[in-house]
Design an enzyme around this catalytic site. Structure first.
Site, mmCIF file in Angstrom:
data_model
loop_
_atom_site.group_PDB
_atom_site.id
_atom_site.type_symbol
_atom_site.label_atom_id
_atom_site.label_comp_id
_atom_site.label_asym_id
_atom_site.label_seq_id
_atom_site.Cartn_x
_atom_site.Cartn_y
_atom_site.Cartn_z
ATOM 1 N N ASP A 7 0.679 -1.197 -0.066
ATOM 2 C CA ASP A 7 -0.149 0.042 -0.053
ATOM 3 C C ASP A 7 0.901 1.308 -0.084
ATOM 4 O O ASP A 7 1.849 1.263 -0.644
ATOM 5 C CB ASP A 7 -0.795 -0.089 1.261
ATOM 6 C CG ASP A 7 -2.486 0.668 0.943
ATOM 7 O OD1 ASP A 7 -2.280 1.843 0.943
ATOM 8 O OD2 ASP A 7 -3.409 0.027 0.862
ATOM 9 N N ASP A 53 0.699 2.090 18.167
ATOM 10 C CA ASP A 53 -0.221 0.798 17.852
ATOM 11 C C ASP A 53 0.741 -0.089 17.256
ATOM 12 O O ASP A 53 0.147 -1.503 17.284
ATOM 13 C CB ASP A 53 -1.399 1.043 17.225
ATOM 14 C CG ASP A 53 -2.505 1.795 18.071
ATOM 15 O OD1 ASP A 53 -2.133 2.107 19.097
ATOM 16 O OD2 ASP A 53 -3.520 1.788 17.717
ATOM 17 N N HIS A 87 -3.685 5.973 3.721
ATOM 18 C CA HIS A 87 -4.332 4.648 3.254
ATOM 19 C C HIS A 87 -3.758 3.546 3.803
ATOM 20 O O HIS A 87 -4.320 2.313 4.264
ATOM 21 C CB HIS A 87 -4.570 4.802 1.725
ATOM 22 C CG HIS A 87 -5.201 3.719 1.090
ATOM 23 N ND1 HIS A 87 -4.808 2.667 0.842
ATOM 24 C CD2 HIS A 87 -6.533 3.574 0.976
ATOM 25 C CE1 HIS A 87 -5.897 1.667 0.287
ATOM 26 N NE2 HIS A 87 -6.857 2.484 0.239
ATOM 27 N N ASN A 106 -14.245 0.428 -6.495
ATOM 28 C CA ASN A 106 -15.192 1.516 -6.244
ATOM 29 C C ASN A 106 -15.951 1.974 -7.182
ATOM 30 O O ASN A 106 -16.551 3.286 -6.852
ATOM 31 C CB ASN A 106 -14.619 2.558 -5.251
ATOM 32 C CG ASN A 106 -13.986 1.832 -3.965
ATOM 33 O OD1 ASN A 106 -14.025 0.845 -3.675
ATOM 34 N ND2 ASN A 106 -13.054 2.619 -3.468
ATOM 35 N N ALA A 157 -7.647 -7.684 -8.947
ATOM 36 C CA ALA A 157 -8.787 -8.329 -8.313
ATOM 37 C C ALA A 157 -9.357 -9.407 -9.091
ATOM 38 O O ALA A 157 -10.182 -10.412 -8.877
ATOM 39 C CB ALA A 157 -9.740 -7.583 -7.515
ATOM 40 N N SER A 168 -11.235 -0.990 -0.470
ATOM 41 C CA SER A 168 -10.116 -1.036 0.440
ATOM 42 C C SER A 168 -10.186 -1.348 1.777
ATOM 43 O O SER A 168 -9.303 -1.953 2.458
ATOM 44 C CB SER A 168 -9.367 0.684 0.249
ATOM 45 O OG SER A 168 -8.892 0.453 -0.989
#
Length: 450
Positions: free
Chosen positions: A169, A178, A201, A300, A310, A369
């Site tokens: 990405d 985190d 993103h 999208n 994909a 996403s």
């Protein structure tokens, strides 16, 4: 046209470079063919500049793929070689620009004839279509939907522990608290750019897939496979664009790093009737054979075909669901066959996750996403519990999906869910990670796989 949420328009279409896919041959044979056919001197990037896939002619030896600049005469010679049975070259295709799939550009309704034919029935015990999920102070709504949190799942000792998720990405915020100790390897494939995420993103997607079990302070939990480890490949720039050649270089790196799941919330649009790129399919089959499952966003563009990569037969295509577990209106659908199907679906609307500290540390995004890392996290928990890898992991992920009251054209097999004690699969012995590709163990008995 898709727009980048951070910097306006991003480029689309061919880059002007070519990607050459070879039959499985040794490196010397492939590079000799390039030299003999088109006069191209191509090297491999291993141990050299990882951004070579973007800046020059390069051969990706794990994938048997070359990425080259070429003049018309060279391109003609290479294309003619595809039809020569004596040549190992099996395809010459354009490199294309890619971008994140977190921008909402279309909310098209299906043609009336297709809507009338859709199968919208489901058994009463499959899913409560009337339930609407919401975030709470404790959990992001998507975690409850995929059954990653109580009361469905009390504690999960198999919550991705020991599983490697590669997120390809815009990078990740390496300073985000985190992710301390969670990123075990990282690499940038963008010339002149560090792995550090200047977009947001990539950090958001990594958080959904593998955010911590107990975020600091009063933050709600937002990560599915909190026990997993992250491999981070920066294949998109801070402006939100990259190329298919950079994606391929990232896939090769992830395979070589021993990734069990490769999450790609990115792609490019395809037209109705357009087939998949041979180079993506070769990369995906190489990954499956090495024990790595590629999970990618469907796109999208609304009632439009599943995007690339994909739409490759060996890439698991993910649709987005809203809080009522309905297909999100922006989520692409299966209009093309031969790989252009939707395989599975997951939460992808108003998804709460991490963003770079400089951008507020946490935030909401929507898109296929956001659905994709939910599936990557579910796949990691399933891989941990069952020991399955590659194709067998794909089959079990689809087999255990919860059917939804919408057509397979829109949501595939249904909602991806984590394995729970209420839904045992079988006993297993964990498969420890070891350097190098992991051989796909194939279907395990006694559970039948479709």
């Amino acid at each position: 046209m898709n727009t980048d949420s951070a910097a306006g328009r991003v480029p689309e279409g061919p880059t002007g470079r070519q990607i050459i896919t070879f039959a499985p041959v040794d490196d010397d044979t492939a590079m000799r063919e390039l030299k003999d056919v088109a006069g191209l001197d191509v090297g491999t990037p291993r141990g050299e500049d990882p951004t070579a896939a973007a800046t020059g002619d390069v051969y990706l030896d794990t994938l048997h793929i070359a990425i080259v600049d070429s003049v018309p005469d060279q391109l003609g010679a290479l294309s003619r070689a595809v039809g020569d049975s004596a040549s190992p070259i099996i395809a010459v295709e354009p490199e294309v620009y890619v971008y994140p799939f977190d921008t909402i550009d279309a909310m098209d309704a299906p043609p009336a004839s297709m809507a009338d034919d859709a199968d919208t029935e489901a058994d009463d015990d499959e899913v409560d279509a009337a339930e609407t999920y919401v975030d709470t102070d404790t959990y992001a709504w998507g975690l409850k939907a995929v059954r990653a949190v109580p009361p469905i799942l009390a504690t999960a000792p198999w919550a991705g522990a020991g599983i490697r998720i590669a997120v390809l990405d815009t990078g990740i915020d390496l300073g985000h608290p985190d992710f301390a100790g969670r990123v075990i390897a990282s690499q940038s494939f963008i010339p002149g750019a560090p792995v550090q995420d200047g977009h947001s993103h990539g950090t958001h997607c990594a958080g959904t897939a593998a955010g911590p079990k107990s975020p600091p302070g009063t933050q709600r939990r937002y990560g599915v496979a909190h026990g997993s480890r992250l491999l981070v490949g920066k294949v998109l720039s801070d402006q939100g664009s990259g190329t298919s050649g950079q994606i391929l270089a990232g896939i090769q790196w992830a395979i070589d790093q021993g990734a069990h799941v490769i999450s790609m919330s990115l792609g490019s649009a395809v037209a109705v009737g357009q087939t998949y790129y041979t180079y993506y399919e070769q990369a995906a089959t190489t990954a499956l054979n090495a024990g790595s499952l590629i999970v990618a966003a469907a796109g999208n563009s609304g009632w439009a075909p599943v995007g690339a990569p994909a739409n490759s037969p060996s890439v698991l295509a993910v649709a987005a669901l809203d809080q009522a577990l309905q297909r999100a209106p922006f989520s692409c659908v299966a209009l093309n066959g031969n790989g252009g199907e939707i395989n599975i679906a997951a939460p992808g609307v108003a998804t709460y996750s991490s963003v770079p500290v400089a951008k507020g540390s946490y935030g909401f995004k929507s898109g296929t996403s956001m659905a994709t890392p939910h599936v990557a996290g579910v796949a990691a928990t399933l891989a941990r519990k069952t020991g399955l890898r590659g194709r067998a992991l794909w089959q079990e992920l689809v087999r255990t999906a919860v059917p939804l009251p919408q057509s397979a054209q829109e949501v595939g097999a249904g909602l991806a869910v984590v394995p729970t004690r209420r839904r045992p699969i079988w006993d297993y012995q964990p498969i420890p990670w070891r350097p190098g590709p992991i051989v796909d163990p194939g279907p395990l008995e006694p559970t039948p796989l479709p």
